[in-house]
Design a protein around this motif. Structure first.
Motif, short mmCIF file in Angstrom:
data_model
loop_
_atom_site.label_atom_id
_atom_site.label_comp_id
_atom_site.label_asym_id
_atom_site.label_seq_id
_atom_site.Cartn_x
_atom_site.Cartn_y
_atom_site.Cartn_z
N UNK A 132 -142.03 -31.09 -40.27
CA UNK A 132 -141.35 -29.84 -39.93
C UNK A 132 -140.29 -30.17 -38.89
N UNK A 133 -139.06 -29.74 -39.15
CA UNK A 133 -137.97 -30.01 -38.23
C UNK A 133 -137.22 -28.72 -37.95
N UNK A 134 -136.90 -28.50 -36.68
CA UNK A 134 -136.05 -27.36 -36.31
C UNK A 134 -134.89 -27.88 -35.48
N UNK A 135 -133.72 -27.33 -35.76
CA UNK A 135 -132.48 -27.73 -35.09
C UNK A 135 -131.78 -26.47 -34.60
N UNK A 136 -131.42 -26.48 -33.34
CA UNK A 136 -130.73 -25.32 -32.78
C UNK A 136 -129.51 -25.81 -32.01
N UNK A 137 -128.34 -25.38 -32.45
CA UNK A 137 -127.10 -25.68 -31.75
C UNK A 137 -126.88 -24.56 -30.73
N UNK A 138 -126.66 -24.93 -29.48
CA UNK A 138 -126.59 -23.92 -28.42
C UNK A 138 -125.19 -23.40 -28.10
N UNK A 139 -124.20 -24.25 -27.81
CA UNK A 139 -122.95 -23.71 -27.29
C UNK A 139 -122.17 -22.89 -28.31
N UNK A 156 -128.93 -31.95 -42.84
CA UNK A 156 -128.67 -32.89 -43.94
C UNK A 156 -128.83 -34.33 -43.47
N UNK A 157 -128.32 -34.63 -42.29
CA UNK A 157 -128.43 -35.99 -41.74
C UNK A 157 -129.89 -36.33 -41.44
N UNK A 158 -130.64 -35.38 -40.88
CA UNK A 158 -132.05 -35.61 -40.59
C UNK A 158 -132.82 -35.86 -41.88
N UNK A 159 -132.50 -35.12 -42.94
CA UNK A 159 -133.19 -35.32 -44.22
C UNK A 159 -132.87 -36.69 -44.81
N UNK A 160 -131.60 -37.12 -44.69
CA UNK A 160 -131.23 -38.46 -45.15
C UNK A 160 -132.01 -39.52 -44.38
N UNK A 161 -132.13 -39.34 -43.07
CA UNK A 161 -132.88 -40.30 -42.25
C UNK A 161 -134.36 -40.26 -42.59
N UNK A 162 -134.88 -39.09 -42.97
CA UNK A 162 -136.29 -38.99 -43.37
C UNK A 162 -136.56 -39.81 -44.61
N UNK A 163 -135.63 -39.78 -45.56
CA UNK A 163 -135.77 -40.59 -46.78
C UNK A 163 -135.81 -42.07 -46.40
N UNK A 164 -134.95 -42.49 -45.51
CA UNK A 164 -134.95 -43.89 -45.05
C UNK A 164 -136.28 -44.23 -44.39
N UNK A 166 -139.20 -42.87 -44.93
CA UNK A 166 -140.25 -42.98 -45.96
C UNK A 166 -140.15 -44.30 -46.71
N UNK A 167 -138.92 -44.76 -46.98
CA UNK A 167 -138.74 -46.06 -47.64
C UNK A 167 -139.35 -47.18 -46.79
N UNK A 168 -139.09 -47.13 -45.49
CA UNK A 168 -139.63 -48.14 -44.58
C UNK A 168 -141.16 -48.06 -44.55
N UNK A 169 -141.69 -46.84 -44.48
CA UNK A 169 -143.15 -46.67 -44.46
C UNK A 169 -143.78 -47.22 -45.73
N UNK A 170 -143.16 -46.98 -46.88
CA UNK A 170 -143.69 -47.51 -48.15
C UNK A 170 -143.69 -49.03 -48.13
N UNK A 171 -142.59 -49.62 -47.66
CA UNK A 171 -142.48 -51.08 -47.63
C UNK A 171 -143.55 -51.68 -46.71
N UNK A 172 -143.72 -51.11 -45.53
CA UNK A 172 -144.71 -51.65 -44.60
C UNK A 172 -146.12 -51.42 -45.14
N UNK A 173 -146.36 -50.27 -45.75
CA UNK A 173 -147.69 -49.99 -46.32
C UNK A 173 -148.04 -51.02 -47.39
N UNK A 174 -147.07 -51.40 -48.19
CA UNK A 174 -147.31 -52.43 -49.21
C UNK A 174 -147.62 -53.78 -48.55
N UNK A 175 -146.90 -54.10 -47.47
CA UNK A 175 -147.16 -55.35 -46.76
C UNK A 175 -148.55 -55.36 -46.12
#
Length: 199
Positions: A132-139, A156-164, A166-175
């Motif tokens: 769960x992510x919340x983003x609030x721009x103040x000014x 959108x940027x946070x979701x792109x980073x989330x995909x990255x 998850x890719x890292x987590x999958x790779x490490x989980x396999x290792x």
């Protein structure tokens, strides 16, 4: 105005392996390119509470400032400091991470909560991750339409980073697949303490 979103992902790995991967995702040099938005991670403290059976950890993260380039130009800063608080309960098999920014708060507030638990349909083999992510721009509150667009771009940027992530987590989980599967009787808290010591 607040932009909030939730994501859910199923790792086809047991909870112990996925949570071990979570501890290692920033420490593994292989992930530096994939997680290029993460600049530095430092463990501030970690303690095991024998009464509750929980492991508490606090880490400081330095990341590229979120949002579009023009927002970074306006605020005059390219980096953001965050604090990640983690609670692991190996007895109930839950791991919760809460990350909040501690710098740039007069411009943006971001809170991310991630929870790892055994999947209800296949608890010994799969792990469900809820974010769960919340983003609030103040000014820009007075300019609601502009704030909404900036929050959307940040999300959108946070979701792109989330995909990255998850890719890292999958790779490490396999290792980690072979070592953890052969040592299932080891106390989970001992495993976590060993992993944190390495990180």
């Amino acid at each position: 105005m607040v932009k909030a979103y939730t994501q859910e992902h199923i790792y086809k790995h047991p909870w112990e392996r996925v949570t071990s991967a979570s501890w290692r995702k920033f420490a593994d040099p292989e992930n530096k390119r994939t997680l290029s938005h993460i600049l530095e991670v430092d463990t501030l403290n970690h303690k095991f509470d024998p009464l509750s059976g929980k492991l508490y950890t606090t880490r400081a993260l330095t990341v590229h400032a979120p949002g579009p380039w023009f927002v970074r130009k306006i605020i005059g800063q390219d980096i953001c400091h965050c604090v990640e608080s983690t609670v692991v309960d190996a007895w109930s098999k839950s791991m919760q991470l809460t990350t909040r920014n501690v710098s740039l708060k007069k411009y943006i507030e971001v809170e991310e909560k991630i929870r790892y638990e055994p999947h209800p349909d296949n608890p010994t083999v799969w792990t469900v991750c809820r974010q769960e992510t919340s983003i609030r721009i103040k000014p820009l509150s007075a300019l609601a339409s502009m704030a909404e667009k900036v929050e959307l771009r940040c999300a959108e940027k946070f979701m792109q980073n989330s995909v990255k992530g998850r890719e890292v987590m999958e790779r490490i989980s396999l290792l980690l697949k072979t070592p953890l599967s052969t040592d299932c009787n080891e106390n989970h808290f001992e495993v976590y303490l060993k992993v944190i010591a390495v990180c």
